[in-house]
Design an enzyme around this catalytic site. Structure first.
Site, PDB file in Angstrom:
ATOM      1  N   LYS A   1      44.461  18.365  -9.018  1.00  0.00           N
ATOM      2  CA  LYS A   1      44.005  17.711  -7.804  1.00  0.00           C
ATOM      3  C   LYS A   1      43.485  16.301  -8.098  1.00  0.00           C
ATOM      4  O   LYS A   1      43.685  15.384  -7.315  1.00  0.00           O
ATOM      5  CB  LYS A   1      42.890  18.583  -7.212  1.00  0.00           C
TER       6      LYS A   1
ATOM      7  N   LYS B   1      35.828  14.249 -18.815  1.00  0.00           N
ATOM      8  CA  LYS B   1      35.059  14.030 -17.579  1.00  0.00           C
ATOM      9  C   LYS B   1      34.053  12.909 -17.776  1.00  0.00           C
ATOM     10  O   LYS B   1      33.830  12.099 -16.879  1.00  0.00           O
ATOM     11  CB  LYS B   1      34.381  15.308 -17.127  1.00  0.00           C
TER      12      LYS B   1
ATOM     13  N   LYS C   1      49.208  17.314 -16.693  1.00  0.00           N
ATOM     14  CA  LYS C   1      49.285  18.560 -15.929  1.00  0.00           C
ATOM     15  C   LYS C   1      49.125  18.319 -14.439  1.00  0.00           C
ATOM     16  O   LYS C   1      48.566  17.293 -14.032  1.00  0.00           O
ATOM     17  CB  LYS C   1      48.205  19.524 -16.417  1.00  0.00           C
TER      18      LYS C   1
HETATM   19  P1  TYM Z   1      40.155  25.122 -12.213  1.00  0.00           P
HETATM   20  O1  TYM Z   1      39.534  25.307 -10.888  1.00  0.00           O
HETATM   21  O2  TYM Z   1      40.359  23.727 -12.715  1.00  0.00           O
HETATM   22  O3  TYM Z   1      41.564  25.832 -12.261  1.00  0.00           O
HETATM   23  C1  TYM Z   1      41.709  27.177 -11.858  1.00  0.00           C
HETATM   24  C2  TYM Z   1      42.767  27.870 -12.671  1.00  0.00           C
HETATM   25  O4  TYM Z   1      44.022  27.200 -12.542  1.00  0.00           O
HETATM   26  C3  TYM Z   1      44.534  26.882 -13.825  1.00  0.00           C
HETATM   27  N1  TYM Z   1      45.267  25.605 -13.743  1.00  0.00           N
HETATM   28  C4  TYM Z   1      46.468  25.416 -14.292  1.00  0.00           C
HETATM   29  N2  TYM Z   1      47.268  26.231 -14.990  1.00  0.00           N
HETATM   30  C5  TYM Z   1      48.462  25.741 -15.404  1.00  0.00           C
HETATM   31  N3  TYM Z   1      48.873  24.466 -15.122  1.00  0.00           N
HETATM   32  C6  TYM Z   1      48.100  23.617 -14.416  1.00  0.00           C
HETATM   33  N4  TYM Z   1      48.531  22.391 -14.124  1.00  0.00           N
HETATM   34  C7  TYM Z   1      46.835  24.075 -13.972  1.00  0.00           C
HETATM   35  N5  TYM Z   1      45.821  23.507 -13.262  1.00  0.00           N
HETATM   36  C8  TYM Z   1      44.864  24.464 -13.138  1.00  0.00           C
HETATM   37  C9  TYM Z   1      43.324  26.750 -14.716  1.00  0.00           C
HETATM   38  O5  TYM Z   1      43.657  26.924 -16.076  1.00  0.00           O
HETATM   39  C10 TYM Z   1      42.440  27.855 -14.186  1.00  0.00           C
HETATM   40  O6  TYM Z   1      42.804  29.092 -14.741  1.00  0.00           O
HETATM   41  N6  TYM Z   1      36.445  26.138 -15.361  1.00  0.00           N
HETATM   42  C11 TYM Z   1      37.414  26.742 -14.472  1.00  0.00           C
HETATM   43  C12 TYM Z   1      36.793  27.622 -13.407  1.00  0.00           C
HETATM   44  C13 TYM Z   1      35.921  28.678 -13.955  1.00  0.00           C
HETATM   45  C14 TYM Z   1      36.345  29.869 -14.623  1.00  0.00           C
HETATM   46  C15 TYM Z   1      35.144  30.563 -14.941  1.00  0.00           C
HETATM   47  C16 TYM Z   1      37.584  30.366 -14.980  1.00  0.00           C
HETATM   48  C17 TYM Z   1      34.568  28.711 -13.884  1.00  0.00           C
HETATM   49  N7  TYM Z   1      34.078  29.834 -14.479  1.00  0.00           N
HETATM   50  C18 TYM Z   1      35.197  31.795 -15.608  1.00  0.00           C
HETATM   51  C19 TYM Z   1      37.621  31.598 -15.667  1.00  0.00           C
HETATM   52  C20 TYM Z   1      36.442  32.288 -15.971  1.00  0.00           C
HETATM   53  C21 TYM Z   1      38.161  25.626 -13.772  1.00  0.00           C
HETATM   54  O7  TYM Z   1      37.650  24.559 -13.596  1.00  0.00           O
HETATM   55  O8  TYM Z   1      39.389  25.973 -13.318  1.00  0.00           O
END
Ligand code: TYM
Length: 335
Positions: free
Chosen positions: A200, A114, A197
């Site tokens: 968005k 990032k 991967k």
């Molecule tokens: P975020 O919003 O980027 O993604 C949400 C969830 O989707 C999964 N994910 C994927 N899994 C497989 N392949 C992909 N291409 C893919 N893109 C996204 C992510 O692994 C995630 O599980 N930091 C986290 C949000 C968060 C969170 C937490 C999660 C904040 N606090 C506490 C668990 C527990 C995030 O940015 O996910």
């Protein structure tokens, strides 16, 4: 009787849920709500690292709630809530930051990525993203965290912070949570641009959304990156082609996959046909979500009810944790 593990996970409201979010995370949520005490939230505090305008933030949060419900989450089985409805999270985050070190935070891959992508906005929130995430998880004293592969390192940090707290205050207060996926391995769903991967922020056309209309899905898939085709029998698949096969793994039948795999291996594959089939399988897979999203979008009152109901339960549990933590740290009781 032994208590079932508590489950918690969250998603940032960056817009619509895509197939990566679904297969990496939400599919597991839907299964786990049947058997476990579950907390699923929308990580709207985390969004502030990119300074969204208030209207967009609000709209995106609502959209993710709708898509959670459309994907099968049931507010009577799981607690669905917004991170910002639990201000105690911020207090626990402050406590955790006192025991989080610059070196370890700077080494986190997502921070480095990032920081590279937004060199003009390397704010402290970005650096301390893992402590806020740890706070989300341990405030509900969760044991299992269903996430995709990209969150593995953040989960490792959470484990470190939870252990450190327990050790520092000589308590056994926080469970040490684990990243979870039903199939043992955490999942990484690839995008359509040939590498990396699905996400968005990886550029237009890379991600397919649950709410996407069939025409647009077909267009994106037909534009997916391929190459000029295999030249030798049983050749290893290059990344872009493997990615299309990986997408087939989650939406297509095993016969379909076998069919294209055989044609790949004997060099008779036509990528146009592969993409057409993949597009149709994605369209059939997403159709029920698409329809539910349309229905739920018209029901504002229900959405508000779901959010209020979740906030109440999640907050009560979080308040208890922070009350305990204040006492462990040595503050006087205030509530
Ligand atoms: P975020 O919003 O980027 O993604 C949400 C969830 O989707 C999964 N994910 C994927 N899994 C497989 N392949 C992909 N291409 C893919 N893109 C996204 C992510 O692994 C995630 O599980 N930091 C986290 C949000 C968060 C969170 C937490 C999660 C904040 N606090 C506490 C668990 C527990 C995030 O940015 O996910």
């Amino acid at each position: 009787m032994e208590k079932k593990p508590t489950v918690l996970s969250g998603i940032r409201p960056t817009g619509n849920l895509h197939l990566g979010n679904y297969f990496g995370a939400v599919r597991n949520f839907v299964k786990m709500q049947e058997t476990n005490e579950c907390y699923f939230f929308i990580a709207d505090y985390h969004m502030l690292t990119t300074h969204p305008n208030p209207k967009d933030l609000q709209g995106n949060v609502r959209q993710v709630i709708i898509e959670y419900l459309a994907a099968g989450l049931d507010p009577d089985k799981a607690t669905l809530y917004l991170q910002s409805d639990i201000p105690e999270t911020a207090e626990l985050y402050l406590f955790l930051n006192m025991n989080a070190y610059l070196g370890e935070l700077e080494r986190v891959t997502t921070f480095k990525e990032k920081a590279r992508k937004q060199p003009d906005n390397i704010n402290a929130g970005l650096l301390t993203y893992p402590t806020l995430m740890a706070s989300d998880i341990i405030i509900q004293r969760a044991h299992l965290v269903p996430v995709g592969k990209d969150q593995e390192q953040n989960l490792e940090m959470t484990r470190t912070f939870a252990r450190r707290f327990n050790r520092m205050y000589k308590v056994d207060y926080f469970p040490i949570p684990k990243a979870f996926n039903f199939d043992d391995e955490l999942v990484k769903i690839p995008g359509l641009d040939g590498s990396g991967k699905m996400g968005k922020s990886e550029g237009e056309g890379n991600a397919i959304f649950l709410c996407e209309d069939p025409k647009s899905i077909r267009k994106k898939v037909m534009r997916a990156v391929t190459d000029s085709g295999p030249e030798q029998m049983n050749q290893e698949k290059p990344e872009a082609i493997q990615n299309l096969f990986s997408l087939m793994e989650v939406v297509s039948s095993s016969e379909t996959i076998q069919f294209f795999d055989d044609h790949y291996n004997n060099c008779t594959i036509r990528y146009g046909d592969l993409k057409k089939q993949l597009a149709e399988d994605i369209v059939s897979f997403t159709r029920p979500f698409y329809e539910r999203i349309q229905e739920l979008s018209a029901n504002d009152e229900y959405i508000s009810r779901v959010i209020n109901q979740g906030a109440e339960k999640a907050r009560a549990n979080a308040m208890k944790t922070v009350r305990d933590v204040r006492e462990i740290i040595g503050f006087r009781k205030i509530y």
